[in-house]
Scaffold this active site. Structure first.
Site, PDB file in Angstrom:
ATOM      1  N   ASN A   1     -62.906  10.899  29.589  1.00 12.31           N
ATOM      2  CA  ASN A   1     -62.262   9.795  30.300  1.00 12.31           C
ATOM      3  C   ASN A   1     -61.156  10.418  31.144  1.00 12.31           C
ATOM      4  OD1 ASN A   1     -60.897   7.577  31.208  1.00 12.31           O
ATOM      5  ND2 ASN A   1     -60.161   6.893  29.197  1.00 12.31           N
ATOM      6  N   TRP A   2     -61.432  10.528  32.425  1.00  8.79           N
ATOM      7  CA  TRP A   2     -60.453  11.189  33.304  1.00  8.79           C
ATOM      8  C   TRP A   2     -59.213  10.339  33.533  1.00  8.79           C
ATOM      9  CZ3 TRP A   2     -63.754  13.553  37.923  1.00  8.79           C
ATOM     10  CH2 TRP A   2     -64.597  14.538  37.400  1.00  8.79           C
ATOM     11  N   LYS A   3     -59.306   9.049  33.214  1.00  8.73           N
ATOM     12  CA  LYS A   3     -58.202   8.111  33.486  1.00  8.73           C
ATOM     13  C   LYS A   3     -57.858   8.207  34.981  1.00  8.73           C
ATOM     14  CE  LYS A   3     -56.874   8.473  28.699  1.00  8.73           C
ATOM     15  NZ  LYS A   3     -55.857   8.396  27.674  1.00  8.73           N
TER      16      LYS A   3
ATOM     17  N   HIS B   1     -60.251  -0.211  27.215  1.00  9.16           N
ATOM     18  CA  HIS B   1     -59.403   0.906  26.783  1.00  9.16           C
ATOM     19  C   HIS B   1     -58.013   0.366  26.449  1.00  9.16           C
ATOM     20  CE1 HIS B   1     -57.101   4.603  26.832  1.00  9.16           C
ATOM     21  NE2 HIS B   1     -58.249   5.222  26.613  1.00  9.16           N
TER      22      HIS B   1
ATOM     23  N   GLU C   1     -55.200   1.388  27.166  1.00  7.84           N
ATOM     24  CA  GLU C   1     -54.283   1.382  28.314  1.00  7.84           C
ATOM     25  C   GLU C   1     -54.505   0.139  29.169  1.00  7.84           C
ATOM     26  OE1 GLU C   1     -55.339   5.291  29.628  1.00  7.84           O
ATOM     27  OE2 GLU C   1     -54.332   6.111  27.873  1.00  7.84           O
TER      28      GLU C   1
ATOM     29  N   GLU D   1     -60.367   4.335  18.989  1.00  9.37           N
ATOM     30  CA  GLU D   1     -59.227   5.100  19.480  1.00  9.37           C
ATOM     31  C   GLU D   1     -57.935   4.524  18.905  1.00  9.37           C
ATOM     32  OE1 GLU D   1     -60.448   7.252  23.388  1.00  9.37           O
ATOM     33  OE2 GLU D   1     -59.406   5.419  23.885  1.00  9.37           O
TER      34      GLU D   1
ATOM     35  N   GLY E   1     -53.068  10.697  23.615  1.00 12.03           N
ATOM     36  CA  GLY E   1     -52.130  11.438  24.458  1.00 12.03           C
ATOM     37  C   GLY E   1     -50.881  11.897  23.734  1.00 12.03           C
TER      38      GLY E   1
ATOM     39  N   SER F   1     -56.483  12.540  21.227  1.00 14.10           N
ATOM     40  CA  SER F   1     -56.076  13.944  21.069  1.00 14.10           C
ATOM     41  C   SER F   1     -57.179  14.829  20.484  1.00 14.10           C
ATOM     42  CB  SER F   1     -54.797  14.046  20.239  1.00 14.10           C
ATOM     43  OG  SER F   1     -53.742  13.355  20.874  1.00 14.10           O
TER      44      SER F   1
ATOM     45  N   GLY G   1     -59.644  12.371  26.524  1.00 14.82           N
ATOM     46  CA  GLY G   1     -58.755  12.174  27.672  1.00 14.82           C
ATOM     47  C   GLY G   1     -58.309  13.516  28.229  1.00 14.82           C
ATOM     48  N   GLY G   2     -57.103  13.936  27.863  1.00 14.36           N
ATOM     49  CA  GLY G   2     -56.489  15.149  28.410  1.00 14.36           C
ATOM     50  C   GLY G   2     -57.405  16.360  28.440  1.00 14.36           C
TER      51      GLY G   2
HETATM   52  P1  13P Z   1     -56.375  11.880  24.823  1.00 13.44           P
HETATM   53  O1  13P Z   1     -57.591  12.689  24.499  1.00 13.44           O
HETATM   54  O2  13P Z   1     -55.613  12.403  26.012  1.00 13.44           O
HETATM   55  O3  13P Z   1     -55.513  11.650  23.622  1.00 13.44           O
HETATM   56  O4  13P Z   1     -56.903  10.440  25.293  1.00 13.44           O
HETATM   57  C1  13P Z   1     -57.833   9.791  24.511  1.00 13.44           C
HETATM   58  C2  13P Z   1     -58.320   8.621  25.272  1.00 13.44           C
HETATM   59  O5  13P Z   1     -57.602   7.674  25.519  1.00 13.44           O
HETATM   60  C3  13P Z   1     -59.706   8.657  25.755  1.00 13.44           C
HETATM   61  O6  13P Z   1     -60.096   7.431  26.244  1.00 13.44           O
END
Ligand code: 13P
Length: 263
Positions: A11-13, A96, A98, A166, A172, A212, A233-234
């Site tokens: 997920n590149w966000k 998500h 967010e 999640e 994050g 994470s 994510g990251g």
């Molecule tokens: P991180 O891997 O950066 O913690 O993010 C997880 C996430 O929200 C994937 O959708």
């Protein structure tokens, strides 16, 4: 051994312009060409045309990060399923945390988007999970119950979606849920799905862990019997890290032959 095919999705966000995105997938492609699991990148909407072209002929599927529930119309700023499908998008992240936290997404809108995505032939990756406060006050199951019964209401075959568990406190933050915590909670989600939907579909539905997850912890997390993949994510923003997660069965980074520029 269960019959579920593992699925690792990035997920590149809100990261990577189209050009940066193309460079990233071009770096990832050769590293994951022999992946045993399904590989997906969920990219910003505006990156979709260019990344779709770059992914042609590869074993990486394309995903979006949201979809609207209406077929078309006066919904400024939104993207329809048909728009995504025209570019070969297969998966779409829905709900998500967010989006729930910053953009007013609710179980009701998650439900509408999920049903619309399914009707259009997209595979929704529906995100659920509790906040730290909810976990610490013993409300995790109550929150998941609500997200499952309300957010997934009316789905005839739950195995047609992917669920991403999640825990909000692990996103994050570098604070991963322990393998046991993640496995136990995902087991709970599966049990609840069996109760609300049907036991057979619950056995088939793929449930990812997200929060994470990285090259260092992916092997242990993926070894847990209930965990069918990761939503990353990251660590999905760096080719080597993402590829190491896709190759979790080879022991992460150690098992990879990386080109010099990626080390
Ligand atoms: P991180 O891997 O950066 O913690 O993010 C997880 C996430 O929200 C994937 O959708």
């Amino acid at each position: 051994m269960n019959q579920r095919t593992p699925i690792i999705a990035g997920n590149w966000k809100m990261n990577n312009t189209a050009k940066e995105g193309v460079a990233l997938v071009n770096a990832i492609k050769p590293l994951v060409a022999d992946a045993k699991c399904e590989v997906v990148v969920c990219v910003p909407a505006i990156d979709i045309p260019a990344v779709s072209e770059a992914l042609a002929g590869s074993n990486i599927a394309l995903g979006a990060q949201n979809v609207h529930f209406a077929e078309k119309g006066a919904y400024t700023g939104e993207i329809s399923a048909a728009m995504l499908k025209e570019y070969g998008v297969k998966y779409v992240i829905i709900g998500h945390s967010e989006r729930r936290q910053y953009f007013g997404e609710t179980d009701e809108t998650v439900n509408k988007r999920t049903l619309a995505a399914l009707a259009a032939g997209l595979v929704p990756i529906v995100c659920i999970g509790e906040t730290l406060e909810e976990r610490e006050s013993g409300k995790t199951e109550e929150v998941l119950d609500r997200q499952i019964t309300e957010g997934l209401k009316g789905i005839d075959d739950i195995s047609r979606i992917v669920i991403a568990y999640e825990p909000v406190w692990a996103i994050g933050t570098g604070r991963t849920a322990t393998c046991e915590q993640a496995n136990e909670t995902i087991g709970y989600i599966r049990k609840k799905c069996a109760e609300v939907f049907c036991p057979k579909c619950a056995e088939k539905v793929r449930i990812q862990y997200g929060g994470s997850m990285n090259a260092g912890n992916c092997k242990q997390l993926m070894a847990m019997p209930e965990i069918d993949g990761g939503l990353i994510g990251g660590a999905s923003l760096k080719a080597a890290d993402f590829a190491a997660i896709v190759g979790y069965d080879k022991g992460g980074m150690q098992g990879m032959k990386l080109p010099k520029e990626l080390l």
